[in-house]
Design a protein around this motif. Sequence first.
Motif, PDB file in Angstrom:
ATOM      1  N   LEU A 253       0.581   5.683   0.096  1.00 53.56           N
ATOM      2  CA  LEU A 253      -0.198   6.891   0.312  1.00 53.56           C
ATOM      3  C   LEU A 253       0.141   7.842  -0.830  1.00 53.56           C
ATOM      4  CD1 LEU A 253      -2.034   8.582   2.232  1.00 53.56           C
ATOM      5  CD2 LEU A 253       0.095   9.558   3.115  1.00 53.56           C
ATOM      6  N   SER A 254      -0.868   8.230  -1.610  1.00 53.03           N
ATOM      7  CA  SER A 254      -0.608   9.148  -2.722  1.00 53.03           C
ATOM      8  C   SER A 254      -0.938  10.577  -2.298  1.00 53.03           C
ATOM      9  CB  SER A 254      -1.404   8.746  -3.962  1.00 53.03           C
ATOM     10  OG  SER A 254      -2.775   8.982  -3.794  1.00 53.03           O
TER      11      SER A 254
ATOM     12  N   GLN B 237       1.569  13.738  -9.017  1.00 53.50           N
ATOM     13  CA  GLN B 237       1.174  12.794  -7.979  1.00 53.50           C
ATOM     14  C   GLN B 237       2.357  11.926  -7.594  1.00 53.50           C
ATOM     15  OE1 GLN B 237      -2.260  10.501  -7.902  1.00 53.50           O
ATOM     16  NE2 GLN B 237      -3.564  12.288  -7.794  1.00 53.50           N
TER      17      GLN B 237
ATOM     18  N   GLN C 173       0.836  -1.191   0.000  1.00 56.23           N
ATOM     19  CA  GLN C 173       0.000   0.000   0.000  1.00 56.23           C
ATOM     20  C   GLN C 173       0.872   1.243   0.000  1.00 56.23           C
ATOM     21  OE1 GLN C 173      -2.690  -0.688   3.348  1.00 56.23           O
ATOM     22  NE2 GLN C 173      -4.294  -1.000   1.812  1.00 56.23           N
TER      23      GLN C 173
ATOM     24  N   VAL D 235      -3.232  15.248   0.458  1.00 58.32           N
ATOM     25  CA  VAL D 235      -3.208  13.788   0.454  1.00 58.32           C
ATOM     26  C   VAL D 235      -4.402  13.326  -0.369  1.00 58.32           C
ATOM     27  CG1 VAL D 235      -3.501  11.744   1.893  1.00 58.32           C
ATOM     28  CG2 VAL D 235      -1.989  13.576   2.639  1.00 58.32           C
ATOM     29  N   HIS D 236      -4.185  12.325  -1.242  1.00 54.60           N
ATOM     30  CA  HIS D 236      -5.255  11.870  -2.122  1.00 54.60           C
ATOM     31  C   HIS D 236      -5.903  10.566  -1.658  1.00 54.60           C
ATOM     32  CE1 HIS D 236      -4.490  15.049  -4.943  1.00 54.60           C
ATOM     33  NE2 HIS D 236      -3.223  14.717  -5.015  1.00 54.60           N
ATOM     34  N   GLU D 237      -5.152   9.470  -1.678  1.00 48.87           N
ATOM     35  CA  GLU D 237      -5.749   8.173  -1.369  1.00 48.87           C
ATOM     36  C   GLU D 237      -4.662   7.158  -1.037  1.00 48.87           C
ATOM     37  OE1 GLU D 237      -7.466   6.214  -4.882  1.00 48.87           O
ATOM     38  OE2 GLU D 237      -6.248   7.550  -6.111  1.00 48.87           O
ATOM     39  N   VAL D 238      -5.101   6.011  -0.541  1.00 49.25           N
ATOM     40  CA  VAL D 238      -4.198   4.887  -0.335  1.00 49.25           C
ATOM     41  C   VAL D 238      -4.389   3.946  -1.518  1.00 49.25           C
ATOM     42  CG1 VAL D 238      -3.649   2.891   1.101  1.00 49.25           C
ATOM     43  CG2 VAL D 238      -4.204   5.079   2.174  1.00 49.25           C
ATOM     44  N   LEU D 239      -3.277   3.648  -2.192  1.00 51.28           N
ATOM     45  CA  LEU D 239      -3.302   2.753  -3.346  1.00 51.28           C
ATOM     46  C   LEU D 239      -2.801   1.379  -2.926  1.00 51.28           C
ATOM     47  CD1 LEU D 239      -1.510   5.158  -5.864  1.00 51.28           C
ATOM     48  CD2 LEU D 239      -3.970   4.715  -5.736  1.00 51.28           C
ATOM     49  N   THR D 240      -3.538   0.337  -3.273  1.00 50.65           N
ATOM     50  CA  THR D 240      -3.062  -1.025  -3.076  1.00 50.65           C
ATOM     51  C   THR D 240      -2.442  -1.451  -4.392  1.00 50.65           C
ATOM     52  OG1 THR D 240      -4.755  -1.483  -1.427  1.00 50.65           O
ATOM     53  CG2 THR D 240      -3.698  -3.379  -2.469  1.00 50.65           C
TER      54      THR D 240
ATOM     55  N   ARG E 124      -5.794  22.526   1.836  1.00 48.80           N
ATOM     56  CA  ARG E 124      -5.577  21.080   1.946  1.00 48.80           C
ATOM     57  C   ARG E 124      -4.122  20.705   2.262  1.00 48.80           C
ATOM     58  NH1 ARG E 124      -7.878  17.785  -2.760  1.00 48.80           N
ATOM     59  NH2 ARG E 124      -7.375  16.146  -1.286  1.00 48.80           N
TER      60      ARG E 124
END
Length: 170
Positions: free
Chosen positions: A14-15, A22, A12, A103-108, A79
């Motif tokens: 963090l993006s 990005q 995982q 912070v955008h999202e957690v990528l798997t 932000r």
Amino acid sequence: MSPVHAEAAARQYLSFGLAGEQFALPVAQVREIIEFNGLTEIPLLPEFLRGVLNLRGAVVPVIDLAVRFGKGRTALARRTCVVIVELPDAGNAPPLGVLVEAVHEVLTVEAGQIEAPPALVGGIRAEFVEGLIRAGTRFVIALDLRQILSLDDLAALNGLSAQPAAALES
């Protein structure tokens, strides 16, 4: 491959946004994300070191990766936040803050979704990049913090973190 092995191969990340691009850091290195509420600036430090913050009594140096990448200072906005990270294999090194636009999202990410970095990625030296994560039709640049900070940089940050937080606020 069994489902257990497939999960083990996934990581995982963090993006986050920085200088219009990005980027991502392994979630395993992220300790927490805090809202940006200002920093204490310290004179005569490297330009990429924006300052320090007091995190529950601990002095946490905050670096501006945009400056480190030669893209100017990160603009402060609604932000803007600080990602508190712990460097892998850094022994008892203190945590470090990374200033990001958002912070955008957690990528798997499966192992097959990470491409080897080309010699130059968005103006960033290849050794700073762990790889390129394929996320749909775009790429997210996975960073290697250990490569971004030289040994001299880490020594300076460790010396700064050794000071009591109260001494920096006076």
